[in-house]
Design a protein around this motif. Structure first.
Motif, PDB file in Angstrom:
ATOM      1  N   GLU A  10       0.940  -1.094   0.063  1.00  0.00           N
ATOM      2  CA  GLU A  10      -0.068   0.200   0.043  1.00  0.00           C
ATOM      3  C   GLU A  10       0.755   1.149  -0.025  1.00  0.00           C
ATOM      4  O   GLU A  10       0.537   2.316  -0.512  1.00  0.00           O
ATOM      5  CB  GLU A  10      -0.918  -0.072   1.222  1.00  0.00           C
ATOM      6  CG  GLU A  10      -1.919  -1.122   1.208  1.00  0.00           C
ATOM      7  CD  GLU A  10      -2.774  -0.892   2.436  1.00  0.00           C
ATOM      8  OE1 GLU A  10      -3.829  -0.337   2.398  1.00  0.00           O
ATOM      9  OE2 GLU A  10      -2.220  -1.733   3.308  1.00  0.00           O
ATOM     10  N   ASP A  11       2.100   1.080   0.596  1.00  0.00           N
ATOM     11  CA  ASP A  11       3.132   2.457   0.426  1.00  0.00           C
ATOM     12  C   ASP A  11       3.723   2.522  -0.872  1.00  0.00           C
ATOM     13  O   ASP A  11       4.717   3.574  -0.653  1.00  0.00           O
ATOM     14  CB  ASP A  11       3.706   2.374   1.832  1.00  0.00           C
ATOM     15  CG  ASP A  11       3.109   2.502   3.021  1.00  0.00           C
ATOM     16  OD1 ASP A  11       2.355   3.448   3.338  1.00  0.00           O
ATOM     17  OD2 ASP A  11       3.456   1.809   3.951  1.00  0.00           O
ATOM     18  N   LEU A  12       3.844   1.364  -1.441  1.00  0.00           N
ATOM     19  CA  LEU A  12       4.664   1.703  -2.770  1.00  0.00           C
ATOM     20  C   LEU A  12       3.905   2.535  -3.842  1.00  0.00           C
ATOM     21  O   LEU A  12       2.745   2.163  -4.030  1.00  0.00           O
ATOM     22  CB  LEU A  12       4.632   0.117  -3.274  1.00  0.00           C
ATOM     23  CG  LEU A  12       5.554  -0.655  -2.561  1.00  0.00           C
ATOM     24  CD1 LEU A  12       5.748  -2.209  -3.133  1.00  0.00           C
ATOM     25  CD2 LEU A  12       6.964  -0.388  -2.176  1.00  0.00           C
ATOM     26  N   THR A  13       4.608   3.527  -4.370  1.00  0.00           N
ATOM     27  CA  THR A  13       4.041   4.229  -5.450  1.00  0.00           C
ATOM     28  C   THR A  13       3.861   3.631  -6.487  1.00  0.00           C
ATOM     29  O   THR A  13       2.834   4.094  -7.329  1.00  0.00           O
ATOM     30  CB  THR A  13       4.946   5.594  -5.729  1.00  0.00           C
ATOM     31  OG1 THR A  13       6.238   5.111  -5.953  1.00  0.00           O
ATOM     32  CG2 THR A  13       5.054   6.520  -4.294  1.00  0.00           C
ATOM     33  N   GLY A  58       4.272  -9.783  -4.802  1.00  0.00           N
ATOM     34  CA  GLY A  58       5.572  -9.886  -4.665  1.00  0.00           C
ATOM     35  C   GLY A  58       6.003  -8.999  -3.211  1.00  0.00           C
ATOM     36  O   GLY A  58       7.137  -9.826  -2.630  1.00  0.00           O
ATOM     37  N   THR A  59       5.152  -8.435  -2.540  1.00  0.00           N
ATOM     38  CA  THR A  59       5.678  -7.841  -1.355  1.00  0.00           C
ATOM     39  C   THR A  59       5.425  -8.794  -0.259  1.00  0.00           C
ATOM     40  O   THR A  59       6.183  -8.715   0.874  1.00  0.00           O
ATOM     41  CB  THR A  59       4.937  -6.668  -1.002  1.00  0.00           C
ATOM     42  OG1 THR A  59       3.277  -6.937  -0.900  1.00  0.00           O
ATOM     43  CG2 THR A  59       4.989  -5.521  -1.874  1.00  0.00           C
ATOM     44  N   GLN A  69      11.220 -11.050  -9.409  1.00  0.00           N
ATOM     45  CA  GLN A  69      10.414 -11.877 -10.371  1.00  0.00           C
ATOM     46  C   GLN A  69       8.909 -11.174 -10.424  1.00  0.00           C
ATOM     47  O   GLN A  69       8.662 -11.110 -11.617  1.00  0.00           O
ATOM     48  CB  GLN A  69      10.627 -13.176 -10.173  1.00  0.00           C
ATOM     49  CG  GLN A  69       9.853 -14.203 -11.323  1.00  0.00           C
ATOM     50  CD  GLN A  69      10.531 -13.911 -12.530  1.00  0.00           C
ATOM     51  OE1 GLN A  69      12.113 -13.906 -12.507  1.00  0.00           O
ATOM     52  NE2 GLN A  69       9.844 -13.903 -13.633  1.00  0.00           N
ATOM     53  N   PHE A  70       8.395 -10.981  -9.243  1.00  0.00           N
ATOM     54  CA  PHE A  70       7.060 -10.612  -9.431  1.00  0.00           C
ATOM     55  C   PHE A  70       6.996  -9.140 -10.085  1.00  0.00           C
ATOM     56  O   PHE A  70       5.979  -9.053 -10.736  1.00  0.00           O
ATOM     57  CB  PHE A  70       6.399 -10.591  -8.043  1.00  0.00           C
ATOM     58  CG  PHE A  70       5.686 -11.952  -7.491  1.00  0.00           C
ATOM     59  CD1 PHE A  70       4.482 -12.461  -8.074  1.00  0.00           C
ATOM     60  CD2 PHE A  70       6.506 -12.929  -6.635  1.00  0.00           C
ATOM     61  CE1 PHE A  70       3.997 -13.638  -7.910  1.00  0.00           C
ATOM     62  CE2 PHE A  70       5.985 -14.224  -6.510  1.00  0.00           C
ATOM     63  CZ  PHE A  70       4.737 -14.344  -6.931  1.00  0.00           C
ATOM     64  N   LEU A  71       7.751  -8.429  -9.772  1.00  0.00           N
ATOM     65  CA  LEU A  71       8.122  -6.964 -10.585  1.00  0.00           C
ATOM     66  C   LEU A  71       8.206  -7.235 -12.074  1.00  0.00           C
ATOM     67  O   LEU A  71       7.624  -6.689 -12.614  1.00  0.00           O
ATOM     68  CB  LEU A  71       8.963  -6.189 -10.031  1.00  0.00           C
ATOM     69  CG  LEU A  71       8.872  -5.655  -8.404  1.00  0.00           C
ATOM     70  CD1 LEU A  71      10.212  -5.146  -7.831  1.00  0.00           C
ATOM     71  CD2 LEU A  71       7.734  -4.919  -8.193  1.00  0.00           C
ATOM     72  N   ASN A  72       8.877  -8.288 -12.333  1.00  0.00           N
ATOM     73  CA  ASN A  72       9.019  -8.548 -13.628  1.00  0.00           C
ATOM     74  C   ASN A  72       7.755  -8.920 -14.230  1.00  0.00           C
ATOM     75  O   ASN A  72       7.341  -8.201 -15.402  1.00  0.00           O
ATOM     76  CB  ASN A  72       9.901  -9.594 -13.974  1.00  0.00           C
ATOM     77  CG  ASN A  72      10.580  -9.715 -15.423  1.00  0.00           C
ATOM     78  OD1 ASN A  72      10.888  -8.821 -16.311  1.00  0.00           O
ATOM     79  ND2 ASN A  72      10.507 -11.030 -15.943  1.00  0.00           N
ATOM     80  N   TYR A  73       7.048  -9.851 -13.772  1.00  0.00           N
ATOM     81  CA  TYR A  73       5.693 -10.249 -14.312  1.00  0.00           C
ATOM     82  C   TYR A  73       4.949  -8.707 -14.214  1.00  0.00           C
ATOM     83  O   TYR A  73       4.021  -8.703 -15.320  1.00  0.00           O
ATOM     84  CB  TYR A  73       5.045 -11.112 -13.303  1.00  0.00           C
ATOM     85  CG  TYR A  73       5.700 -12.297 -13.239  1.00  0.00           C
ATOM     86  CD1 TYR A  73       6.202 -13.070 -14.181  1.00  0.00           C
ATOM     87  CD2 TYR A  73       5.583 -13.165 -11.956  1.00  0.00           C
ATOM     88  CE1 TYR A  73       6.633 -14.308 -13.916  1.00  0.00           C
ATOM     89  CE2 TYR A  73       6.124 -14.128 -11.885  1.00  0.00           C
ATOM     90  CZ  TYR A  73       6.953 -14.885 -13.015  1.00  0.00           C
ATOM     91  OH  TYR A  73       7.478 -16.160 -12.666  1.00  0.00           O
TER      92      TYR A  73
END
Length: 121
Positions: A10-13, A58-59, A69-73
């Motif tokens: 929730e804190d990630l822009t 991913g978090t 890897q989840f960020l890559n997806y």
């Protein structure tokens, strides 16, 4: 307990941006569905939701490599959304201006996700 964030994402822009873009894509999917273009609507909804879903999922991983890897997806889903927008614009279901505006948003989001990914090394 209102206002308290219970999940790290929730804190990630990048997640916040993905939610905004996802809402816009979802609105287009609703319009497509109203025209009985169910497959286009389903594809766009799924790809749009996949961006924020993968960031959030991913978090919750135990390792940095798995999170990357989840960020890559999530980044790949930005590209999938862009491709779907090309197809539906070519089918005259959205205006060129809408496609271009969303292209800019998706490209910016993809870049932000990549840059965040690089900080996890």
């Amino acid at each position: 307990m209102t206002g308290q964030k219970l999940f790290r994402f929730e804190d990630l822009t990048i997640w916040q941006s993905a939610i905004v873009v996802g809402d816009e894509l979802y609105d287009i999917a609703d319009l497509l569905e109203a025209k009985r273009l169910y497959r286009f609507a389903e594809q766009l909804r799924g790809a749009g939701m996949s961006i924020s879903n993968n960031i959030a999922e991913g978090t919750g991983t135990a390792s940095t490599n798995e999170f990357r890897q989840f960020l890559n997806y999530a980044r790949r889903s930005c590209y999938e959304c862009a491709n779907i927008l090309v197809v539906i614009q070519r089918r005259n279901q959205i205006d060129e201006e809408i496609k271009q505006r969303l292209f800019v948003e998706l490209a910016n989001l993809s870049r932000k996700i990549y840059n965040f990914q690089q900080t996890l090394r």
